[in-house]
Design an enzyme around this catalytic site. Sequence first.
Site, PDB file in Angstrom:
ATOM      1  N   GLU A 174       0.648  -1.216  -0.003  1.00 41.22           N
ATOM      2  CA  GLU A 174       0.154   0.093  -0.014  1.00 41.22           C
ATOM      3  C   GLU A 174       0.912   1.252   0.070  1.00 41.22           C
ATOM      4  O   GLU A 174       0.834   2.247   0.930  1.00 41.22           O
ATOM      5  CB  GLU A 174      -0.995  -0.041   1.290  1.00 41.22           C
ATOM      6  CG  GLU A 174      -1.956  -1.042   1.210  1.00 41.22           C
ATOM      7  CD  GLU A 174      -3.221  -1.009   1.929  1.00 41.22           C
ATOM      8  OE1 GLU A 174      -3.336  -0.448   2.960  1.00 41.22           O
ATOM      9  OE2 GLU A 174      -4.245  -1.934   1.692  1.00 41.22           O
ATOM     10  N   GLU A 299      -4.543  -8.794  -0.666  1.00 44.73           N
ATOM     11  CA  GLU A 299      -5.355  -8.850   0.343  1.00 44.73           C
ATOM     12  C   GLU A 299      -6.887  -8.384   0.085  1.00 44.73           C
ATOM     13  O   GLU A 299      -6.993  -7.625  -0.824  1.00 44.73           O
ATOM     14  CB  GLU A 299      -5.179  -7.172   1.197  1.00 44.73           C
ATOM     15  CG  GLU A 299      -3.738  -7.404   1.933  1.00 44.73           C
ATOM     16  CD  GLU A 299      -3.497  -6.266   2.733  1.00 44.73           C
ATOM     17  OE1 GLU A 299      -4.247  -5.439   3.375  1.00 44.73           O
ATOM     18  OE2 GLU A 299      -2.202  -5.787   3.120  1.00 44.73           O
TER      19      GLU A 299
END
Length: 504
Positions: A174, A299
């Site tokens: 991220e 994820e």
Amino acid sequence: MAKARLVVIPDEIIGTINPNIYGHFAEHLGGCIYEGIWVGEDSPIPNRDGIRLDVVDALRRIRPPVIRWPGGCFADDYHWRDGIGPREDRPRTLNIWWDDVESNQFGTHEFVRFCRMIGAEPYICGNVGSGSPRELRDWVEYCNYPSGTTLSDERAANGDRQPFDVRYWGVGNENWGCGGAFTPEEYAGAYRRFATYLRPLQRDPMTLIACGPLANDRDYTRRFLEQIVRTCPPQHGLPFQGYAAHYYCGTAGTATEYTHDQWYHLLAKSLEMEPLVVQQRATLDSYDPQRQVGLIVDEWGAWHPAQAGSNPRHLYQQNTQRDALVAALTLDIFNRHADKVIMTNIAQTINVLQAMVLTDGARMLTTPTYHVYAMYAAHQGGQAVRALVEGETIDWVAEDGDDGAAHRGALPQVAGSASVRDGALTVSLVNTHAEEPLDLVLALLGADGTIATRTTLASDDIHAHNTFDEPTRVAPHVEHPDLAANGATVTLPPASVTTLTIAL
Ligand code: AHR
């Protein structure tokens, strides 16, 4: 009763279902690593080398192919040297993201040992946000170089003479957020810099994974790829083999309390994975016409409000029959895109978000999501084949989604996927209707077969879940119908997941 038809075309092959589509993710967050995996050698909980055996046994049964570690957000503030060497000498560091003090008792050696125990490949996510190219290239050398350098000899001195041969390396997590707050162009620059020092270490097979967007952010992907192709020598193709997006479908209601419309709302949100896959793969392909880069979703899953009484930053949540359907619908999407999706990692393995396993001290239970992974394990490594569903849709209106707005939609009542392996066709099917069963007529085009096994995950209550007092409230039911598949009518109970094994 509602009716539907499923046409399977065993000769129309989409691609091989990479077993890594059934991958997992374990972060230093809440009770995932500490308590969930690591209890320490002196624990009264049965363990081997500090790793709890009940969890190992449970996970082995669902054949986890790969496990991503150490984060998540934790990865970009993790310094791997804190987690090697004598455990009593390891520093206690602050886990800035998840409100904990990190003991570093579980580090690289413990992670690789855990992977070996459950039969999974390790996937390590490196630190780009607060780390350096040197720190990450040193970690790769420490893990993978056979011997004769100071780092590889240090690994041997720490107990592992054989290289770990870690194949999967993530270059940050991220990075548009907790992994450094980069713009796509800045991350492309950071990626290029890190990869400069990783690619010479890249012995076949080593897979470098670039961090992609949150959800289906095509603009992020386009800007990142544009900058990469503008600045990286084109003769070698894109400088990574995997490109990883994240998508959490969120919640509707809470983990265990929801109306029928909230049931539909969450399932509809889980189906947003399909446009994500379709559009991200199209964007990738436009920069990678040879299709050398695989799409990863490292994820994903449901993210409910934290359970009352638990630390909200530990992300502990119950897991119901609704989560089982979220998992099944999503895995079916990945199967249907087996020609592009090379890995996915549901978040997270134990005690965090949409977990396989929950623990409470020495007690452990497996969740409805776990049972879906067990039922779908037969898809791993199979040839995904075309499966066309004709059915009805369910209209729903939910007034109180997680953003407080009213939502409406039409959800397909039935969805599924099919694969062939070793002379057997595996068909997975979801009946999304909260109350009504469905009669599904099967047709195999150009093939005949016998339904040898039927496994059903169903419950009389859409909120059903397993508790430590009733750990098998939701569990699969297995039958052996021995029935000709062509023309067979299979009744799917409401709110259920079904798998069929058809001997061809
Ligand atoms: O899985 C929990 C967190 O969700 C991860 O640390 C982060 O990558 C994502 O935002």
